[in-house]
Design a protein around this motif. Structure first.
Motif, mmCIF file in Angstrom:
data_model
loop_
_atom_site.group_PDB
_atom_site.id
_atom_site.type_symbol
_atom_site.label_atom_id
_atom_site.label_comp_id
_atom_site.label_asym_id
_atom_site.label_seq_id
_atom_site.Cartn_x
_atom_site.Cartn_y
_atom_site.Cartn_z
ATOM 1 N N PRO A 170 -18.221 72.284 48.409
ATOM 2 C CA PRO A 170 -18.708 73.494 47.714
ATOM 3 C C PRO A 170 -18.310 74.774 48.438
ATOM 4 O O PRO A 170 -18.196 74.811 49.668
ATOM 5 C CB PRO A 170 -20.224 73.294 47.702
ATOM 6 C CG PRO A 170 -20.410 71.811 47.746
ATOM 7 C CD PRO A 170 -19.300 71.308 48.621
ATOM 8 N N SER A 171 -18.121 75.813 47.656
ATOM 9 C CA SER A 171 -17.657 77.092 48.191
ATOM 10 C C SER A 171 -18.775 77.797 48.969
ATOM 11 O O SER A 171 -19.909 77.326 49.039
ATOM 12 C CB SER A 171 -17.184 77.999 47.052
ATOM 13 O OG SER A 171 -18.300 78.483 46.325
ATOM 14 N N ARG A 172 -18.421 78.950 49.507
ATOM 15 C CA ARG A 172 -19.389 79.767 50.248
ATOM 16 C C ARG A 172 -20.041 80.816 49.362
ATOM 17 O O ARG A 172 -20.580 81.814 49.869
ATOM 18 C CB ARG A 172 -18.695 80.435 51.429
ATOM 19 C CG ARG A 172 -18.166 79.455 52.466
ATOM 20 C CD ARG A 172 -17.626 80.171 53.672
ATOM 21 N NE ARG A 172 -17.378 79.263 54.771
ATOM 22 C CZ ARG A 172 -17.287 79.640 56.042
ATOM 23 N NH1 ARG A 172 -17.386 80.915 56.344
ATOM 24 N NH2 ARG A 172 -17.061 78.750 56.991
ATOM 25 N N ARG A 173 -19.987 80.601 48.079
ATOM 26 C CA ARG A 173 -20.598 81.565 47.151
ATOM 27 C C ARG A 173 -22.076 81.749 47.494
ATOM 28 O O ARG A 173 -22.810 80.784 47.671
ATOM 29 C CB ARG A 173 -20.465 81.080 45.714
ATOM 30 C CG ARG A 173 -21.010 82.052 44.679
ATOM 31 C CD ARG A 173 -20.834 81.499 43.287
ATOM 32 N NE ARG A 173 -19.445 81.229 42.965
ATOM 33 C CZ ARG A 173 -19.037 80.621 41.855
ATOM 34 N NH1 ARG A 173 -19.945 80.192 40.970
ATOM 35 N NH2 ARG A 173 -17.757 80.429 41.635
ATOM 36 N N GLY A 174 -22.482 83.006 47.591
ATOM 37 C CA GLY A 174 -23.855 83.307 47.976
ATOM 38 C C GLY A 174 -24.027 83.505 49.470
ATOM 39 O O GLY A 174 -25.124 83.787 49.942
ATOM 40 N N GLY A 175 -22.911 83.335 50.214
ATOM 41 C CA GLY A 175 -22.969 83.502 51.662
ATOM 42 C C GLY A 175 -22.849 82.177 52.387
ATOM 43 O O GLY A 175 -23.284 81.144 51.881
ATOM 44 N N GLU A 176 -22.260 82.217 53.586
ATOM 45 C CA GLU A 176 -22.037 80.979 54.344
ATOM 46 C C GLU A 176 -23.337 80.280 54.678
ATOM 47 O O GLU A 176 -23.468 79.062 54.501
ATOM 48 C CB GLU A 176 -21.257 81.299 55.628
ATOM 49 C CG GLU A 176 -20.805 80.075 56.403
ATOM 50 C CD GLU A 176 -21.897 79.467 57.267
ATOM 51 O OE1 GLU A 176 -21.907 78.227 57.438
ATOM 52 O OE2 GLU A 176 -22.745 80.222 57.787
ATOM 53 N N ARG A 177 -24.313 81.012 55.179
ATOM 54 C CA ARG A 177 -25.566 80.384 55.598
ATOM 55 C C ARG A 177 -26.336 79.813 54.420
ATOM 56 O O ARG A 177 -26.847 78.694 54.479
ATOM 57 C CB ARG A 177 -26.434 81.386 56.368
ATOM 58 C CG ARG A 177 -27.711 80.774 56.936
ATOM 59 C CD ARG A 177 -28.449 81.779 57.799
ATOM 60 N NE ARG A 177 -27.686 82.109 58.990
ATOM 61 C CZ ARG A 177 -27.738 81.413 60.124
ATOM 62 N NH1 ARG A 177 -28.511 80.329 60.198
ATOM 63 N NH2 ARG A 177 -27.029 81.778 61.160
ATOM 64 N N ALA A 178 -26.392 80.563 53.319
ATOM 65 C CA ALA A 178 -27.140 80.104 52.152
ATOM 66 C C ALA A 178 -26.495 78.883 51.517
ATOM 67 O O ALA A 178 -27.188 78.006 50.982
ATOM 68 C CB ALA A 178 -27.253 81.235 51.131
ATOM 69 N N ILE B 167 -9.034 61.333 56.064
ATOM 70 C CA ILE B 167 -9.810 62.257 55.234
ATOM 71 C C ILE B 167 -9.134 63.610 55.256
ATOM 72 O O ILE B 167 -8.743 64.105 56.328
ATOM 73 C CB ILE B 167 -11.255 62.413 55.761
ATOM 74 C CG1 ILE B 167 -11.923 61.054 55.965
ATOM 75 C CG2 ILE B 167 -12.068 63.278 54.826
ATOM 76 C CD1 ILE B 167 -12.032 60.662 57.417
ATOM 77 N N ALA B 168 -8.961 64.230 54.095
ATOM 78 C CA ALA B 168 -8.324 65.546 54.059
ATOM 79 C C ALA B 168 -8.856 66.330 52.868
ATOM 80 O O ALA B 168 -9.284 65.759 51.862
ATOM 81 C CB ALA B 168 -6.802 65.415 53.970
ATOM 82 N N GLY B 169 -8.823 67.654 52.994
ATOM 83 C CA GLY B 169 -9.228 68.489 51.877
ATOM 84 C C GLY B 169 -9.618 69.885 52.317
ATOM 85 O O GLY B 169 -9.498 70.265 53.485
ATOM 86 N N ASP B 170 -10.094 70.636 51.344
ATOM 87 C CA ASP B 170 -10.625 71.978 51.572
ATOM 88 C C ASP B 170 -12.123 71.825 51.782
ATOM 89 O O ASP B 170 -12.865 71.577 50.842
ATOM 90 C CB ASP B 170 -10.310 72.871 50.369
ATOM 91 C CG ASP B 170 -10.836 74.288 50.531
ATOM 92 O OD1 ASP B 170 -11.551 74.563 51.525
ATOM 93 O OD2 ASP B 170 -10.563 75.126 49.656
ATOM 94 N N PHE B 171 -12.572 71.988 53.018
ATOM 95 C CA PHE B 171 -13.982 71.818 53.353
ATOM 96 C C PHE B 171 -14.746 73.131 53.290
ATOM 97 O O PHE B 171 -15.957 73.150 53.509
ATOM 98 C CB PHE B 171 -14.116 71.191 54.739
ATOM 99 C CG PHE B 171 -13.802 69.722 54.760
ATOM 100 C CD1 PHE B 171 -14.813 68.775 54.767
ATOM 101 C CD2 PHE B 171 -12.485 69.277 54.744
ATOM 102 C CE1 PHE B 171 -14.515 67.419 54.762
ATOM 103 C CE2 PHE B 171 -12.178 67.921 54.741
ATOM 104 C CZ PHE B 171 -13.207 66.986 54.747
ATOM 105 N N ASN B 172 -14.049 74.237 53.005
ATOM 106 C CA ASN B 172 -14.664 75.559 52.968
ATOM 107 C C ASN B 172 -15.465 75.852 54.235
ATOM 108 O O ASN B 172 -16.479 76.544 54.205
ATOM 109 C CB ASN B 172 -15.541 75.720 51.722
ATOM 110 C CG ASN B 172 -14.747 76.184 50.525
ATOM 111 O OD1 ASN B 172 -14.093 77.222 50.564
ATOM 112 N ND2 ASN B 172 -14.775 75.390 49.454
ATOM 113 N N ASP B 173 -15.013 75.288 55.345
ATOM 114 C CA ASP B 173 -15.664 75.444 56.643
ATOM 115 C C ASP B 173 -14.622 75.367 57.741
ATOM 116 O O ASP B 173 -13.597 74.695 57.597
ATOM 117 C CB ASP B 173 -16.706 74.346 56.870
ATOM 118 C CG ASP B 173 -18.119 74.780 56.485
ATOM 119 O OD1 ASP B 173 -18.417 75.989 56.596
ATOM 120 O OD2 ASP B 173 -18.920 73.912 56.106
#
Length: 313
Positions: free
Chosen positions: A167-175, A205-211
Motif C-alpha cells: 500500500p502507498s503512503r497516502r495520508g502520510g508515512e506514519r498513518a 521476493i521483489a516489488g515496490d514496498f513503498n518503504d
C-alpha cells in the motif's frame, strides 16, 4: 526465441514499477478513468503502444552482462493493469521475440493495478501460481494481491517467487505504516509455511514496498531470516536509489532472498541506463525519465528505475 541457458550459468532477475501501465479500454469495475483517451491524461493508443515498447526496450537492455546479452530470466512488474496489457507486452511489442510467459494477479485494487511475473520458460519452469489476497483492516482500501509462483529454475532447483506492491503512503508515512506492516506479516507468514517444509528453500521476493530499507515493514521482513540484497544497491550512471522525489533519492523498491539463494548472488544494482535518466533542472543531478508528471505527458519510461540482481546457478 532466446534462451538464457545457452549463454551461461548466470541468471538475471529484474523488478520494475512500470508507472501506470494501463490499456485504453475502460473496466467498468475499476476507477481507471484517468488513463482513457478522453480522461485527464489523454491516454491514447499511440501513447499506450509507445509505453509498451519503452518497457520492452528497458527489459531487453537489462539483459546485457559483461559484454554478452540474454533476456532477464524473471521480471517482477508492478503497476500493470490486467492480462490484456501483459499479452500485448509479451506477444505484440518489441519484447515478443524473447518468448516470455507470464502470470498476473486480479486484485481488488480500486484503480485496477496489479503485479505480474514475466519468466523465460526455458529457465523457469512454472509449477504453480496463486494470488494471496490481503485482508482489509479498519480504514484500509483494497490493495494489490501478493503474487506467488513456484517453479524449477535451470532444470534442477525449486525457486519460490513472491511479487509485492505494498500500500502507498497516502495520508502520510506514519498513518499508512500499519497497512504495509500488515502486508509484511502476511508475506512472511506465507514464506514461513515454505520453510516448514524445507528450511533451505530458495525464495526470491521483489516489488515496490513503498518503504525504505530502514522502514519498519522492510526491517521486519529482514528480521524473519530474509536477506535484503538491494539495501545498498546503487546505479552506474548517477542513480543512488530507484525513485527521486523533490531532489531526494528514495529506494521504495526492494529485493529479498532466502540465505540459500543469497549465497548465489553475484551482484544487485539499479538499472540506470543513461536513456532512462534526464537532468533534474530544479535540484541538480539526474532523475528517472518518467511518462507523466501529474497529468502532463512527458513520454518517458517510468518514475521508478529497475532493480537488477544476478545469480549463479
Amino acid at each position: 526465441m532466446f534462451s538464457a541457458l545457452l549463454l551461461s550459468g548466470f541468471l538475471t532477475f529484474v523488478e520494475l514499477n512500470c508507472e501506470n501501465l494501463f490499456n485504453t479500454v475502460h473496466d467498468s469495475l475499476k476507477q481507471d478513468y484517468e488513463f482513457l483517451p478522453d480522461g485527464s491524461h489523454r491516454w491514447t493508443r499511440t501513447r499506450y503502444w509507445r509505453k509498451l515498447n519503452a518497457i520492452s526496450k528497458e527489459l531487453i537492455s537489462l539483459g546485457e552482462q559483461n559484454g554478452t546479452w540474454r533476456p532477464p530470466a524473471l521480471a517482477v512488474l508492478c503497476e500493470v493493469e490486467n492480462d490484456s496489457v501483459l499479452f500485448d507486452l509479451t506477444r505484440r511489442s518489441l519484447l515478443r521475440s524473447a518468448g516470455y510467459q507470464y502470470v498476473i494477479t486480479e486484485s481488488p485494487d480500486e484503480r485496477g493495478i496489479d503485479v505480474a511475473l514475466l519468466y523465460d520458460p526455458f529457465v523457469f519452469r512454472l509449477l504453480y501460481s496463486r494470488s494471496i489476497r490481503v485482508p482489509l483492516q479498519k480504514g484500509m482500501s483494497p490493495t494489490r494481491d501478493i503474487l506467488y509462483a513456484k517453479g524449477i529454475v535451470s532444470g534442477a532447483d525449486t525457486l519460490h517467487v513472491f511479487c509485492v506492491h505494498a500500500p502507498s503512503r497516502r495520508g502520510g508515512e506514519r498513518a499508512s505504516r500499519p497497512r504495509r506492516m500488515h502486508v509484511a506479516r502476511l508475506l512472511t507468514s506465507a514464506i514461513d509455511s515454505i520453510y516448514k517444509c524445507n528450511s533451505a528453500a530458495m525464495v526470491f521476493i521483489a516489488g515496490d514496498f513503498n518503504d525504505h530499507s530502514s522502514s519498519p515493514a522492510v526491517r521486519y521482513i529482514s528480521s524473519r531470516g530474509l536477506v535484503n540484497i538491494s539495501s545498498s544497491a546503487t546505479g552506474r550512471h548517477g542513480a543512488r536509489a530507484t525513485y527521486r522525489f523533490r531532489g531526494l533519492w528514495e529506494s521504495l523498491d526492494q529485493m529479498f532472498c532466502s540465505p540459500s539463494l543469497a549465497s548465489r548472488l553475484v551482484e544487485c544494482y539499479i538499472g540506470d541506463e543513461p536513456y532512462l535518466l534526464e537532468a533534474d533542472e530544479k535540484y541538480g543531478g539526474v532523475k528517472p525519465r518518467r511518462t507523466y508528471l501529474g497529468p502532463r505527458y512527458l513520454g518517458g519510461y517510468s518514475d521508478h528505475l529497475p532493480l537488477v540482481s544476478v545469480f549463479e546457478f
